[in-house]
Design an enzyme around this catalytic site. Structure first.
Site, PDB file in Angstrom:
ATOM      1  N   CYS A 102     -54.607  73.782  73.984  1.00  0.00           N
ATOM      2  CA  CYS A 102     -54.063  74.368  75.219  1.00  0.00           C
ATOM      3  C   CYS A 102     -52.744  75.103  74.971  1.00  0.00           C
ATOM      4  O   CYS A 102     -51.665  74.498  75.043  1.00  0.00           O
ATOM      5  CB  CYS A 102     -53.876  73.294  76.280  1.00  0.00           C
ATOM      6  SG  CYS A 102     -53.298  73.958  77.858  1.00  0.00           S
ATOM      7  N   CYS A 151     -50.239  75.232  77.891  1.00  0.00           N
ATOM      8  CA  CYS A 151     -49.436  74.011  78.093  1.00  0.00           C
ATOM      9  C   CYS A 151     -48.299  73.938  77.086  1.00  0.00           C
ATOM     10  O   CYS A 151     -47.165  73.624  77.425  1.00  0.00           O
ATOM     11  CB  CYS A 151     -50.281  72.749  77.905  1.00  0.00           C
ATOM     12  SG  CYS A 151     -51.781  72.722  78.840  1.00  0.00           S
ATOM     13  N   ASP A 152     -48.610  74.195  75.826  1.00  0.00           N
ATOM     14  CA  ASP A 152     -47.661  73.849  74.766  1.00  0.00           C
ATOM     15  C   ASP A 152     -46.892  75.019  74.167  1.00  0.00           C
ATOM     16  O   ASP A 152     -46.001  74.802  73.335  1.00  0.00           O
ATOM     17  CB  ASP A 152     -48.398  73.086  73.654  1.00  0.00           C
ATOM     18  CG  ASP A 152     -48.823  71.702  74.133  1.00  0.00           C
ATOM     19  OD1 ASP A 152     -48.386  71.316  75.236  1.00  0.00           O
ATOM     20  OD2 ASP A 152     -49.577  71.021  73.438  1.00  0.00           O
TER      21      ASP A 152
END
Ligand code: NDP
Length: 490
Positions: free
Chosen positions: A183, A186-187
């Site tokens: 992801c 997200c990161d």
């Protein structure tokens, strides 16, 4: 002579058909398995005495599920969407989509929000819960959820989507959530000025690289072949990013770490036949998906890759009244727009199935009192307070009795957003024993750095001012319950 000519013509036709089939396979058409429809006794009168009835139960909440909900709810048939572990599905992790019909540019999340609103406007109801088991051996069907609900479904639409694949190379599991992830949205913020790699050559790989580019120093896409599978227009977009490059003919062999975080990788150059090490701090996997069919594989026919088989041009699975839509049955197109179309077809099929078996306005009235009522479910939740500064954090971990759980999240992180409602239920369950806080990554970056939070969602557990637990992956309700329960002294 006549017979000989007949044999010649027949032989020629056979060769032509075989040639055609081979040609079709070469351009990507594989023969679809046509499931034989099982026979089952569908007697609408049985619905009258059942409890928690739902005429159309939709499992999933991506574009296929939501489009199905719009259609069945608009047909004035009671519809329940059981959202599952990833409300909104894969689109929630996609940034801009440029090929959603009628929109030149729209966020994946916006597609989901608008479809959800539309389905709700027509009366569809939503259950934030996950299906744990189904009984498709007799009609009406039974759906059991992790939250303990038993739903009697007169028809079922399966739209459970697919899950990102992992590679299984050494180091992948060990450093999962510590630099290895699927992801980027997200990161990416955790990779400021880092060197990172994206594995894969499809549209997802390009999508991940574009999400990483504003943060990372260098993004290298590692492609195992000498070309990418991604759409030409997507590959073209890469040119706008000066810090993204593509390296062909390389395979990831090993992920190496240092101090509990990724520090490098070993790759194999399959053109020049040698291994080489690259120092990187992040590995983003974008190597495709597998269909989420675990729950149905006993009861429903699937192809050799696990995709649910459907009958002809319908969305009918091998069980009457059970329909499949989207990536769970589509190994070819895998597009949000196609999934939405499948969802529409599945809903139309479900409505026709119900009507063909005697479901009418009259019947709808009779079963009103037995309908599964989402509103009546007291899925009680506790509002979780937000921590914004180091001072608030210090106070929180010292003033509270018992364990203190901090949930680091961001509203652009799909897995964080789907975990929050579950965490609120768990917070309610442990209200007297554990104190919960949420920490928004955007407003508390300093605190995150100080506590070595390198991916989200991350849960930290403190007691008497000391860090006693850490978990940096998404969890479902049960996993959250078990995780928090471990810190309670009996
Ligand atoms: P794809 O299946 O399209 O691509 C997977 C990629 O991963 C391929 O390049 C494949 O290589 C590579 N791969 C597979 N296994 C390995 C392995 N073991 N090691 C290294 N590489 C590997 O999956 P995507 O997730 O990219 O896309 C799925 C669908 O979603 C597609 O239809 C795509 O168009 C769509 N999509 C659309 C987006 C958009 O429009 N914005 C964004 C993201 C996805 P190889 O080619 O060698 O098989």
């Amino acid at each position: 002579m006549m017979n000989f000519r007949y044999i010649l013509v027949k032989g020629f036709l056979l060769l032509a058909v075989m040639g055609g089939l081979i040609g079709m396979k070469a351009i990507g058409f594989t023969k679809k398995i046509q499931p034989k429809l099982k026979s089952i006794d569908v007697n609408m009168h049985h619905a009258k005495s059942a409890k928690n009835v739902m005429p159309v139960a939709i499992i999933g909440s991506g574009p296929a599920a939501l489009s199905a909900a719009v259609y069945s709810a608009r047909a004035r048939i009671d519809t329940l969407v059981i959202q599952g572990n990833t409300p909104g599905g894969a689109l929630m992790g996609t940034s801009y989509i440029e090929n959603w019909p009628s929109r030149t540019k729209i966020l994946g999340k916006q597609v989901i929000d608008e479809l959800t609103e539309q389905a709700k406007a027509f009366g569809a109801t939503f259950l934030h819960d996950t299906v744990s088991r189904l009984n498709l051996t007799e009609w009406p069907y039974k759906i059991y959820t992790e939250g303990g609900h038993e739903i009697t479904a007169l028809s079922v639409v399966i739209a459970t989507g697919s899950t990102p694949l992992t590679l299984g190379v050494p180091g992948e599991q060990e450093y999962w959530g510590k630099g290895v992830t699927t992801c980027a949205i997200c990161d990416a913020p955790f990779h400021k000025d880092n060197d990172v790699v994206v594995i894969g050559g499809g549209d997802s790989a390009i999508e991940e690289a574009m999400q990483l580019a504003p943060y990372a120093k260098q993004v290298t896409i590692l492609v195992r072949k000498d070309h990418m599978r991604a759409a030409a227009s997507m590959q073209e977009r890469l040119k706008e990013y000066s810090n993204v490059c593509v390296r062909y003919n390389v395979e990831l062999k090993k992920i190496i770490g240092e101090n509990d975080h990724v520090s490098g990788i070993q790759i194999f150059d399959n053109k020049n036949n040698h291994n080489l090490d690259l120092p990187v701090q992040g590995v983003f996997l974008a190597i495709g998906h597998e269909p989420n069919t675990e729950l149905f594989k006993e009861a429903l026919r699937a192809d050799e890759l696990g995709y649910l088989s459907i009958v002809g041009r319908t969305q009918q699975t091998s069980m009457p009244g059970v329909f499949a839509a989207g990536d769970v049955q589509d190994n070819r197109y895998k597009q949000a727009g196609v999934a939405a179309g499948d969802g529409i077809k599945a809903a139309l099929d479900a409505v026709a199935f119900l009507q063909d078996h005697g479901y009418s306005t009259q019947m709808a009235k009779i079963i009103t009192a037995q309908l599964f009522d989402v509103k009546a479910i007291s899925n009680e939740r506790l509002q979780i307070s937000m921590l914004k500064s180091n001072d608030e954090f210090q106070q929180a971990i010292t003033k509270n009795q018992g364990p203190v759980v901090l949930d680091f999240y961001a509203d652009y992180c799909p897995s964080c957003m789907r975990m929050l409602p579950d965490l609120e239920v768990v917070a309610h369950n442990f209200a007297d024993q554990v104190t919960f806080y949420k920490v928004d990554m955007d407003s508390a970056q300093e605190l995150a750095t100080q506590l070595h939070v390198k991916s989200i969602p991350t849960l930290l557990v403190f007691e008497d001012g000391q860090l006693i637990g850490r978990y940096n992956e998404a969890m479902n309700k049960k996993q959250l319950h078990d995780f928090v329960g471990r810190f309670i002294k009996v």
